[in-house]
Scaffold this active site. Structure first.
Site, short mmCIF file in Angstrom:
data_model
loop_
_atom_site.label_atom_id
_atom_site.label_comp_id
_atom_site.label_asym_id
_atom_site.label_seq_id
_atom_site.Cartn_x
_atom_site.Cartn_y
_atom_site.Cartn_z
N LYS A 1 0.82 -1.22 0.00
CA LYS A 1 0.00 0.00 0.00
C LYS A 1 0.85 1.26 0.00
O LYS A 1 0.38 2.32 -0.42
CB LYS A 1 -0.94 0.00 1.20
CG LYS A 1 -1.84 -1.20 1.23
CD LYS A 1 -2.64 -1.34 -0.05
CE LYS A 1 -3.44 -2.62 -0.04
NZ LYS A 1 -4.30 -2.76 -1.20
N TYR B 1 -3.57 -12.43 2.67
CA TYR B 1 -3.18 -12.18 1.27
C TYR B 1 -2.06 -13.11 0.81
O TYR B 1 -2.27 -14.01 -0.02
CB TYR B 1 -2.73 -10.72 1.11
CG TYR B 1 -3.81 -9.72 1.42
CD1 TYR B 1 -4.75 -9.37 0.46
CD2 TYR B 1 -3.91 -9.14 2.68
CE1 TYR B 1 -5.75 -8.45 0.74
CE2 TYR B 1 -4.91 -8.23 2.97
CZ TYR B 1 -5.83 -7.89 2.00
OH TYR B 1 -6.83 -6.99 2.28
N TYR C 1 -12.95 -13.61 1.90
CA TYR C 1 -11.98 -12.65 2.41
C TYR C 1 -11.77 -12.81 3.92
O TYR C 1 -12.74 -12.78 4.69
CB TYR C 1 -12.44 -11.21 2.10
CG TYR C 1 -11.47 -10.20 2.64
CD1 TYR C 1 -10.31 -9.89 1.92
CD2 TYR C 1 -11.67 -9.59 3.87
CE1 TYR C 1 -9.38 -9.00 2.43
CE2 TYR C 1 -10.74 -8.69 4.38
CZ TYR C 1 -9.60 -8.40 3.66
OH TYR C 1 -8.69 -7.52 4.16
C1 LIG Z 1 -0.62 -7.55 2.43
C2 LIG Z 1 -1.48 -7.28 1.25
N1 LIG Z 1 -1.26 -7.99 0.14
C3 LIG Z 1 -2.01 -7.81 -0.97
C4 LIG Z 1 -3.03 -6.90 -0.99
C5 LIG Z 1 -3.84 -6.81 -2.22
O1 LIG Z 1 -3.52 -5.71 -3.00
P1 LIG Z 1 -4.65 -5.04 -3.86
O2 LIG Z 1 -5.67 -4.55 -2.88
O3 LIG Z 1 -3.98 -3.97 -4.60
O4 LIG Z 1 -5.23 -6.10 -4.75
C6 LIG Z 1 -3.28 -6.11 0.16
C7 LIG Z 1 -4.36 -5.12 0.22
O5 LIG Z 1 -5.50 -5.32 -0.07
C8 LIG Z 1 -2.48 -6.31 1.30
O6 LIG Z 1 -2.69 -5.61 2.42
#
Ligand SMILES: Cc1ncc(COP(=O)(O)O)c(C=O)c1O
Length: 340
Positions: free
Chosen positions: A50, A287, A261
């Site tokens: 981010k 994630y 999620y």
């Molecule tokens: C640790 C982490 N990895 C991946 C993502 C995914 O990225 P994006 O939201 O740009 O798809 C996020 C945020 O949503 C995140 O906090």
């Protein structure tokens, strides 16, 4: 190549982040050469993807004279943590609109990890029920702030608009240049967690501009592939209006999202443990744990093979590990694992 706003006023990342060979994992799996782009290794606020978006978004906020930032997230949002940290560094107020939207979590989830860090970074918290949409609440909060004489700037979910996502078009160039320098060869594929979609969209935009023909595989952390692709299409339409050669490059695998999620899976737990135990690297439960589960399966399925080079983008998130203690604990006293 320069992407997005010229003369970015805010620097949060200390690029380039390391591009690391995962030698032990590569040897164990007997598949492609594995690299890890360490976007979890950044000095500010615990680091994570981010910050590349926030560099651009907060440069825009400052250029508009903002003194307050407002952004949404779940109770364990890494984006909310990093917005709070960046706001602290820049002397901005930070208001987080937090949705208690992840089912089946215990009280510890609502206290530790990122939720605790929001408070440590001094953010103001507005809690809303899981059933409520955050966008209208953010608008209400912004309106209240304007009435009080403040200058609020609203950052969308995950920082994933056209401006924020440019951070990953630039990161694609950064990673490829590193691979060429360090390995004297190119990357064949990139595997990345796909949440709000901006990271994958940015990588695709960067890949197209570089005329790179490899694959970018997004591992969905919650949504079905079709819905996730729609999100990425919307971001790319805003980033590169008038082009649509990116459509065929959007690849999303939703087999590793489990119950949705923030819901842990057995594969996520195994992936987090494997990378910790073979490489000493912390992934996260929401994630990168799911994304690594995806990469390991794609290697088992021979989708990626020996002789290829595959880069896994580590997008951060390890501060959330403690919130998932029930899944990750192997302590016989707590039983461990009854949370999956
Ligand atoms: C640790 C982490 N990895 C991946 C993502 C995914 O990225 P994006 O939201 O740009 O798809 C996020 C945020 O949503 C995140 O906090």
């Amino acid at each position: 190549m320069q992407h997005g706003v010229g003369g970015m006023a805010v620097r949060l990342v200390d690029a380039p982040t390391p591009l690391q060979n995962l030698t032990r994992l590569t040897k164990d799996l007997d598949g492609p050469d594995l690299l890890m782009k360490r976007d979890d290794v950044m000095p500010l606020g615990g680091g994570g993807n981010k910050l590349r978006k926030l560099e651009r978004l907060l440069s825009d906020a400052l250029s508009r004279g903002a003194d307050t930032v407002i952004t949404p997230g779940a109770l364990q949002s890494n984006h909310a943590r990093l917005t709070a940290a960046a706001a602290a560094q820049l002397g901005l107020r930070c208001i987080l609109v937090l949705t208690d939207s992840v089912a089946n979590r215990d009280e510890i989830y609502r206290r530790v990890g990122n939720f605790l860090l929001f408070q440590v970074f001094g953010a103001e918290l507005r809690m809303i029920p899981g059933s409520e949409e955050s966008a209208p609440v953010m608008e209400e909060v912004a309106e209240e702030e304007r009435r009080r004489g403040a200058k609020p700037y609203v950052i969308p979910l995950g920082g994933s608009n056209a401006l924020g996502s440019e951070g990953y078009a630039a990161a694609f160039d950064e990673m490829r240049a590193q691979a060429r320098r360090q390995l004297n060869s190119d990357i064949d594929a990139v595997v990345v967690a796909s949440g709000s979609g901006g990271t994958q969209a940015g990588l695709i935009a960067g890949a197209l501009e570089a005329n790179w023909r490899g694959e970018i595989v997004g591992i969905s952390v919650g949504r079905p592939a079709s819905a996730q692709k729609e999100r990425i299409v919307a971001i790319l339409e805003a980033m590169r209006p008038g082009r649509n050669d990116w459509r065929e490059r959007i690849e999303v695998d939703d087999r590793f999202a489990g119950g949705g999620y923030g819901q842990p899976t057995v594969g996520m737990v195994r992936a987090v443990q494997l990378v910790a135990r073979r490489e000493g690297i912390l992934l996260d439960p929401v994630y990168t744990g799911k994304a690594m589960d995806g990469l390991l399966s794609l290697i088992r399925e021979k989708r990626f093979r020996k002789g290829q080079t595959v880069a896994f983008l580590h997008t951060g998130g390890s501060p959330a590990l403690s919130a998932y203690w029930q899944s990750l604990s192997s302590d016989p006293m707590t039983g461990g694992g009854d949370d999956r």
